[in-house]
Write an enzyme that holds these catalytic residues in place. Structure first.
Site, PDB file in Angstrom:
ATOM      1  N   MET A  92       0.853  -1.182   0.000  1.00  0.00           N
ATOM      2  CA  MET A  92       0.000   0.000   0.000  1.00  0.00           C
ATOM      3  C   MET A  92       0.896   1.242   0.000  1.00  0.00           C
ATOM      4  SD  MET A  92      -2.362  -1.526   3.061  1.00  0.00           S
ATOM      5  CE  MET A  92      -3.434  -0.101   3.200  1.00  0.00           C
ATOM      6  N   ILE A 149       0.401  -4.712   8.520  1.00  0.00           N
ATOM      7  CA  ILE A 149       1.832  -4.631   8.801  1.00  0.00           C
ATOM      8  C   ILE A 149       2.315  -3.191   8.726  1.00  0.00           C
ATOM      9  CG2 ILE A 149       4.106  -5.517   8.179  1.00  0.00           C
ATOM     10  CD1 ILE A 149       2.559  -7.730   6.603  1.00  0.00           C
ATOM     11  N   GLY A 179       0.893   4.393   4.507  1.00  0.00           N
ATOM     12  CA  GLY A 179       1.594   3.519   3.570  1.00  0.00           C
ATOM     13  C   GLY A 179       2.255   2.330   4.203  1.00  0.00           C
ATOM     14  N   SER A 180       1.876   1.118   3.814  1.00  0.00           N
ATOM     15  CA  SER A 180       2.468  -0.062   4.410  1.00  0.00           C
ATOM     16  C   SER A 180       2.081  -1.295   3.617  1.00  0.00           C
ATOM     17  CB  SER A 180       2.048  -0.193   5.876  1.00  0.00           C
ATOM     18  OG  SER A 180       2.928  -1.052   6.553  1.00  0.00           O
ATOM     19  N   GLN A 181       1.823  -2.391   4.331  1.00  0.00           N
ATOM     20  CA  GLN A 181       1.523  -3.644   3.669  1.00  0.00           C
ATOM     21  C   GLN A 181       0.440  -4.401   4.419  1.00  0.00           C
ATOM     22  OE1 GLN A 181       3.671  -7.905   3.202  1.00  0.00           O
ATOM     23  NE2 GLN A 181       5.014  -6.177   2.824  1.00  0.00           N
TER      24      GLN A 181
END
Length: 220
Positions: A92, A149, A179-181
């Site tokens: 993301m 995450i 912003g990440s996963q």
């Protein structure tokens, strides 16, 4: 003196533009558009996050994760994935919608937060090292997990569901900030993955997997 005043005005303009840009980006980042999940289709799993498919991994059991820098196996939920699992990682970016949605409908049977580091979200193995929330939803005999995450910028994962809650497919279940996963855990013996690496997916809408031997017949 005139030069000093001009420099001060230029600085004030620059500062005002910077503050406005930050405010606009914050509003843009926290946007939460409505989504229309394929409610009439049974036996599917939809994406829990907007983003790009970063990897698809296959395990004989539940994958190892890390807690406090040490390797750690989630033995309390390994019964859900005794016959193996797929893990689909979704990156993301800061420009994607960061609201997470339920990949299937059912009962939330497991919610747990793990401390960890803040490695870049696009890096290999961060689903097992970084701070994260693990959410598992049960539908019949099927268990599908979502892992939120954290990353270098996204320092906070938020889950707004609890064990015992019932969710519908596509329902909002949390958010990852900046912003990440997100990763999806599927029982390998029951689901067929429909996406591939680098595919663009959308939370609450994109079908990423279906039960084996099922034919998709979506009614719009």
């Amino acid at each position: 003196m005139r030069v000093l005043k001009m420099n001060l005005k230029s600085y004030q303009k620059f500062l005002a533009v910077g503050i406005c840009s930050i405010l606009l980006f914050t509003v843009y980042f926290y946007r939460d558009p409505e989504r229309t999940p394929p409610l009439n289709e049974r036996g599917i799993c939809i994406s829990p996050a907007d983003g790009t498919v970063l990897y698809i991994k296959e395990y004989d059991g539940f994958p190892e994760v890390y807690k406090d820098g040490n390797k750690y196996v989630l033995k309390d939920i390994e019964n859900y994935y005794r016959n193996g699992s797929y893990v689909i990682g979704i990156f993301m970016s800061p420009f994607d919608v960061h609201v997470n949605r339920a990949p299937i409908g059912g009962e939330v049977v497991y919610v747990k937060h793990f401390d960890g580091g803040y490695y870049p979200a696009f890096g290999s193995g961060v689903e097992g090292k970084n701070e994260r929330n693990v959410i598992i939803i049960k539908n019949g005999t099927d268990y599908v997990g979502v892992v939120q995450i954290a990353g270098m910028v996204a320092r906070r994962t938020v889950s707004n569901v609890n064990e015992g809650d019932y969710v519908t497919i596509g329902q909002r279940i949390g958010i990852i900030k900046l912003g990440s996963q997100a990763a999806v855990i599927l029982p390998k013996d029951k689901y067929e993955v429909l996406v591939k690496k680098d595919d663009k997916v959308y939370a609450g809408e994109t079908i990423i997997a279906k039960l084996k031997n099922k034919t998709l017949q979506i009614n719009n």
